[in-house]
Design a protein around this motif. Structure first.
Motif, PDB file in Angstrom:
ATOM      1  N   ASP A  39       0.831  -1.213   0.000  1.00 51.82           N
ATOM      2  CA  ASP A  39       0.000   0.000   0.000  1.00 51.82           C
ATOM      3  C   ASP A  39       0.864   1.262   0.000  1.00 51.82           C
ATOM      4  N   VAL A  40       1.949   1.250   0.774  1.00 50.81           N
ATOM      5  CA  VAL A  40       2.854   2.407   0.828  1.00 50.81           C
ATOM      6  C   VAL A  40       3.565   2.585  -0.512  1.00 50.81           C
ATOM      7  N   VAL A  41       4.129   1.502  -1.036  1.00 50.57           N
ATOM      8  CA  VAL A  41       4.868   1.569  -2.311  1.00 50.57           C
ATOM      9  C   VAL A  41       3.960   2.044  -3.441  1.00 50.57           C
ATOM     10  N   GLU A  42       2.720   1.581  -3.420  1.00 51.05           N
ATOM     11  CA  GLU A  42       1.753   1.941  -4.470  1.00 51.05           C
ATOM     12  C   GLU A  42       1.500   3.449  -4.499  1.00 51.05           C
ATOM     13  N   LYS A  43       1.591   4.099  -3.346  1.00 50.76           N
ATOM     14  CA  LYS A  43       1.338   5.543  -3.263  1.00 50.76           C
ATOM     15  C   LYS A  43       2.553   6.384  -3.645  1.00 50.76           C
ATOM     16  N   LEU A  44       3.733   5.756  -3.684  1.00 49.01           N
ATOM     17  CA  LEU A  44       4.948   6.482  -4.064  1.00 49.01           C
ATOM     18  C   LEU A  44       4.983   6.689  -5.569  1.00 49.01           C
ATOM     19  N   PRO A  45       5.719   7.697  -6.040  1.00 48.42           N
ATOM     20  CA  PRO A  45       5.806   7.914  -7.492  1.00 48.42           C
ATOM     21  C   PRO A  45       6.558   6.767  -8.164  1.00 48.42           C
ATOM     22  N   GLN A  46       5.844   5.998  -8.955  1.00 48.51           N
ATOM     23  CA  GLN A  46       6.429   4.901  -9.708  1.00 48.51           C
ATOM     24  C   GLN A  46       5.490   4.563 -10.870  1.00 48.51           C
ATOM     25  N   SER A  47       5.937   3.713 -11.770  1.00 53.51           N
ATOM     26  CA  SER A  47       5.221   3.490 -13.031  1.00 53.51           C
ATOM     27  C   SER A  47       4.358   2.231 -13.061  1.00 53.51           C
ATOM     28  N   PHE A  48       4.378   1.449 -12.018  1.00 52.57           N
ATOM     29  CA  PHE A  48       3.668   0.170 -12.029  1.00 52.57           C
ATOM     30  C   PHE A  48       2.179   0.315 -11.754  1.00 52.57           C
ATOM     31  N   HIS A  49       1.394  -0.526 -12.409  1.00 51.13           N
ATOM     32  CA  HIS A  49      -0.008  -0.708 -12.069  1.00 51.13           C
ATOM     33  C   HIS A  49      -0.044  -1.894 -11.104  1.00 51.13           C
ATOM     34  N   PHE A  50      -0.862  -1.815 -10.057  1.00 52.41           N
ATOM     35  CA  PHE A  50      -0.907  -2.865  -9.044  1.00 52.41           C
ATOM     36  C   PHE A  50      -2.212  -3.633  -9.097  1.00 52.41           C
ATOM     37  N   ALA A  51      -2.099  -4.955  -8.999  1.00 46.37           N
ATOM     38  CA  ALA A  51      -3.257  -5.834  -8.864  1.00 46.37           C
ATOM     39  C   ALA A  51      -3.011  -6.696  -7.632  1.00 46.37           C
ATOM     40  N   LYS A  52      -4.065  -6.886  -6.856  1.00 43.18           N
ATOM     41  CA  LYS A  52      -3.975  -7.729  -5.660  1.00 43.18           C
ATOM     42  C   LYS A  52      -4.953  -8.880  -5.835  1.00 43.18           C
ATOM     43  N   ALA A  53      -4.530 -10.078  -5.396  1.00 46.12           N
ATOM     44  CA  ALA A  53      -5.398 -11.234  -5.570  1.00 46.12           C
ATOM     45  C   ALA A  53      -5.249 -12.206  -4.407  1.00 46.12           C
ATOM     46  N   ASN A  54      -6.391 -12.657  -3.907  1.00 45.92           N
ATOM     47  CA  ASN A  54      -6.440 -13.686  -2.880  1.00 45.92           C
ATOM     48  C   ASN A  54      -6.174 -15.013  -3.575  1.00 45.92           C
ATOM     49  N   LEU A  55      -5.044 -15.624  -3.280  1.00 44.55           N
ATOM     50  CA  LEU A  55      -4.634 -16.835  -3.983  1.00 44.55           C
ATOM     51  C   LEU A  55      -5.568 -18.014  -3.715  1.00 44.55           C
ATOM     52  N   ASN A  56      -6.349 -17.962  -2.643  1.00 43.87           N
ATOM     53  CA  ASN A  56      -7.328 -19.024  -2.369  1.00 43.87           C
ATOM     54  C   ASN A  56      -8.310 -19.176  -3.522  1.00 43.87           C
ATOM     55  N   TYR A  57      -8.582 -18.094  -4.236  1.00 50.70           N
ATOM     56  CA  TYR A  57      -9.555 -18.125  -5.323  1.00 50.70           C
ATOM     57  C   TYR A  57      -8.920 -18.332  -6.696  1.00 50.70           C
ATOM     58  N   LEU A  58      -7.592 -18.479  -6.730  1.00 49.48           N
ATOM     59  CA  LEU A  58      -6.897 -18.580  -8.015  1.00 49.48           C
ATOM     60  C   LEU A  58      -5.965 -19.792  -8.082  1.00 49.48           C
ATOM     61  N   PRO A  59      -6.474 -20.987  -7.807  1.00 48.45           N
ATOM     62  CA  PRO A  59      -5.593 -22.162  -7.828  1.00 48.45           C
ATOM     63  C   PRO A  59      -4.985 -22.411  -9.211  1.00 48.45           C
ATOM     64  N   GLN A  60      -5.730 -22.106 -10.259  1.00 47.34           N
ATOM     65  CA  GLN A  60      -5.217 -22.303 -11.622  1.00 47.34           C
ATOM     66  C   GLN A  60      -4.027 -21.374 -11.888  1.00 47.34           C
ATOM     67  N   PHE A  61      -4.147 -20.102 -11.490  1.00 44.83           N
ATOM     68  CA  PHE A  61      -3.064 -19.139 -11.669  1.00 44.83           C
ATOM     69  C   PHE A  61      -1.845 -19.568 -10.856  1.00 44.83           C
ATOM     70  N   ALA A  62      -2.067 -20.007  -9.613  1.00 52.49           N
ATOM     71  CA  ALA A  62      -0.970 -20.443  -8.747  1.00 52.49           C
ATOM     72  C   ALA A  62      -0.227 -21.617  -9.379  1.00 52.49           C
ATOM     73  N   GLU A  63      -0.975 -22.524  -9.972  1.00 60.94           N
ATOM     74  CA  GLU A  63      -0.350 -23.686 -10.608  1.00 60.94           C
ATOM     75  C   GLU A  63       0.393 -23.287 -11.881  1.00 60.94           C
ATOM     76  N   GLU A  64      -0.228 -22.455 -12.703  1.00 64.92           N
ATOM     77  CA  GLU A  64       0.389 -21.998 -13.962  1.00 64.92           C
ATOM     78  C   GLU A  64       1.742 -21.340 -13.710  1.00 64.92           C
ATOM     79  N   LEU A  65       1.824 -20.512 -12.678  1.00 65.15           N
ATOM     80  CA  LEU A  65       3.048 -19.764 -12.408  1.00 65.15           C
ATOM     81  C   LEU A  65       3.918 -20.403 -11.323  1.00 65.15           C
ATOM     82  N   SER A  66       3.539 -21.585 -10.863  1.00 65.00           N
ATOM     83  CA  SER A  66       4.305 -22.310  -9.836  1.00 65.00           C
ATOM     84  C   SER A  66       4.587 -21.441  -8.610  1.00 65.00           C
TER      85      SER A  66
END
Length: 104
Positions: A39-66
């Motif tokens: 949350d702090v880093v996101e408010k600092l001047p930088q170029s990244f877009h941030f996405a947050k995800a509860n991994l409990n709901y993304l088992p396929q993504f967790a497996e795809e990216l190990s």
């Protein structure tokens, strides 16, 4: 931005040149601390877009990216994973890592 599906997460990664994906689970104490750092880093001047995800709901993504554990921060540039952080050392460390990727 909270993301709740694998498809939406992939869309964020492809839609933004620089994407930071923070993966967590709600019952993880370390994730709570890491989330505050993000949350702090996101408010600092930088170029990244941030996405947050509860991994409990993304088992396929967790497996795809190990994904090995949470918290995990995946840093993408042009859709390619550039860095994977499991140890959130400090806000300055995270900020410097983002800046190194954005200028590379």
């Amino acid at each position: 931005m909270e993301v709740s599906s694998t498809e939406a997460l992939h869309q964020c990664i492809t839609d933004h040149t620089l994407e930071a994906v923070y993966l967590y689970t709600p019952m993880c104490g370390t994730c709570q601390v890491a989330g505050k750092m993000i949350d702090v880093v996101e408010k600092l001047p930088q170029s990244f877009h941030f996405a947050k995800a509860n991994l409990n709901y993304l088992p396929q993504f967790a497996e795809e990216l190990s994904i090995e554990s949470v918290p995990c921060l995946l840093l993408f540039k042009d859709g390619e994973e550039m860095e994977r952080i499991y140890a959130f050392q400090s806000v300055p460390y995270l900020y410097e890592t983002l800046n190194k990727i954005s200028i590379s």
